[in-house]
Write an enzyme that holds these catalytic residues in place. Structure first.
Site, mmCIF file in Angstrom:
data_model
loop_
_atom_site.group_PDB
_atom_site.id
_atom_site.type_symbol
_atom_site.label_atom_id
_atom_site.label_comp_id
_atom_site.label_asym_id
_atom_site.label_seq_id
_atom_site.Cartn_x
_atom_site.Cartn_y
_atom_site.Cartn_z
ATOM 1 N N HIS A 83 11.164 -0.269 0.415
ATOM 2 C CA HIS A 83 9.857 -0.416 -0.230
ATOM 3 C C HIS A 83 9.808 -0.219 -1.738
ATOM 4 O O HIS A 83 8.788 -0.543 -2.341
ATOM 5 C CB HIS A 83 8.860 0.546 0.425
ATOM 6 C CG HIS A 83 8.692 0.315 1.893
ATOM 7 N ND1 HIS A 83 8.211 -0.870 2.414
ATOM 8 C CD2 HIS A 83 8.952 1.105 2.967
ATOM 9 C CE1 HIS A 83 8.186 -0.795 3.738
ATOM 10 N NE2 HIS A 83 8.633 0.390 4.104
ATOM 11 N N LYS A 126 13.098 -9.341 9.296
ATOM 12 C CA LYS A 126 11.932 -8.470 9.368
ATOM 13 C C LYS A 126 10.690 -9.307 9.025
ATOM 14 O O LYS A 126 10.669 -9.958 7.981
ATOM 15 C CB LYS A 126 12.086 -7.294 8.404
ATOM 16 C CG LYS A 126 10.955 -6.272 8.518
ATOM 17 C CD LYS A 126 11.180 -5.049 7.630
ATOM 18 C CE LYS A 126 10.012 -4.083 7.760
ATOM 19 N NZ LYS A 126 10.167 -2.887 6.913
ATOM 20 N N PRO A 127 9.663 -9.298 9.883
ATOM 21 C CA PRO A 127 8.544 -10.227 9.693
ATOM 22 C C PRO A 127 7.681 -9.953 8.459
ATOM 23 O O PRO A 127 7.173 -10.884 7.845
ATOM 24 C CB PRO A 127 7.702 -10.082 10.956
ATOM 25 C CG PRO A 127 8.383 -9.105 11.838
ATOM 26 C CD PRO A 127 9.584 -8.545 11.145
ATOM 27 N N THR A 142 6.600 -4.781 2.368
ATOM 28 C CA THR A 142 5.982 -4.654 1.050
ATOM 29 C C THR A 142 6.893 -3.891 0.096
ATOM 30 O O THR A 142 7.435 -2.841 0.470
ATOM 31 C CB THR A 142 4.628 -3.921 1.178
ATOM 32 O OG1 THR A 142 3.742 -4.715 1.961
ATOM 33 C CG2 THR A 142 3.988 -3.679 -0.190
ATOM 34 N N LYS A 199 -1.730 5.246 11.181
ATOM 35 C CA LYS A 199 -1.971 4.275 12.258
ATOM 36 C C LYS A 199 -1.436 4.775 13.589
ATOM 37 O O LYS A 199 -1.969 4.448 14.649
ATOM 38 C CB LYS A 199 -1.333 2.924 11.904
ATOM 39 C CG LYS A 199 -2.137 2.196 10.831
ATOM 40 C CD LYS A 199 -1.450 0.925 10.349
ATOM 41 C CE LYS A 199 -2.292 0.239 9.277
ATOM 42 N NZ LYS A 199 -1.495 -0.720 8.486
ATOM 43 N N ARG A 211 6.174 -12.042 3.590
ATOM 44 C CA ARG A 211 5.830 -12.424 4.955
ATOM 45 C C ARG A 211 6.696 -13.604 5.375
ATOM 46 O O ARG A 211 6.773 -14.613 4.678
ATOM 47 C CB ARG A 211 4.339 -12.805 5.027
ATOM 48 C CG ARG A 211 3.840 -13.156 6.411
ATOM 49 C CD ARG A 211 2.322 -13.298 6.412
ATOM 50 N NE ARG A 211 1.802 -14.131 5.335
ATOM 51 C CZ ARG A 211 1.746 -15.471 5.384
ATOM 52 N NH1 ARG A 211 2.149 -16.124 6.452
ATOM 53 N NH2 ARG A 211 1.271 -16.152 4.366
ATOM 54 N N HIS A 232 7.581 6.374 5.126
ATOM 55 C CA HIS A 232 7.017 5.217 5.838
ATOM 56 C C HIS A 232 5.826 4.703 5.042
ATOM 57 O O HIS A 232 5.088 5.492 4.464
ATOM 58 C CB HIS A 232 6.622 5.669 7.250
ATOM 59 C CG HIS A 232 5.580 4.839 7.924
ATOM 60 N ND1 HIS A 232 5.861 3.626 8.512
ATOM 61 C CD2 HIS A 232 4.257 5.050 8.113
ATOM 62 C CE1 HIS A 232 4.742 3.134 9.035
ATOM 63 N NE2 HIS A 232 3.754 3.975 8.809
#
Ligand code: ATP
Length: 122
Positions: A12, A41-42, A45, A66, A85, A119
């Site tokens: 990231h 990896k779909p 960011t 989440k 993406r 994360h």
């Protein structure tokens, strides 16, 4: 640095670049940062701010993540990010990405001592 913090930085952090929507930034970075190994990896960011500024998000008040844990923290200010993406029709091992630079507040989950990001929650 623990393994979680190192993985966070690999996946990231990209402090030293300005995002360019017209480039193949994501195609190159997703590969360079090993997120196209075994599968594409779909969604991922990258954050274009100093590591210190991202680590300092862990000082903000705790919020619900989440996954239901409460070790998440939202940045006070909006940050420069690039969303990567996977394109429709992209097939492993030929991972092709849309590159979308934007600015928004980010949420990270932090763990450990030192208490650092492991994360990206949104
Ligand atoms: P992704 O973009 O796939 O969401 P990520 O930044 O979430 O990537 P992961 O590979 O999912 O990275 O690793 C997250 C790590 O953080 C895991 O080891 C997980 O156990 C840990 N973790 C700690 N707190 C949380 C939390 N509240 N929510 C999710 N993961 C957490």
């Amino acid at each position: 640095q623990g393994p979680g913090a190192m993985k966070f930085q690999r996946q990231h952090m990209d402090s030293n670049s300005r995002p360019n929507p017209n480039s193949n930034y994501c195609d190159q970075m997703m590969k360079k940062r090993k997120m196209t190994v075994g599968a594409c990896k779909p969604l991922n960011t990258f954050v274009h701010e100093p590591l210190k500024d991202v680590e300092d998000i862990c000082i903000q008040r705790n919020i619900r993540c989440k996954n239901g844990q409460n070790n998440c923290h939202k940045s006070k200010s909006s940050m420069r990010v690039t969303d990567c993406r996977l394109t429709n029709g992209s097939r492993y091992p030929n991972c092709k990405y849309h590159t979308s630079p934007t600015k928004r507040q980010i949420t990270v989950a932090c763990v450990g001592n030192p208490y650092v990001p492991v994360h990206l929650d949104g």
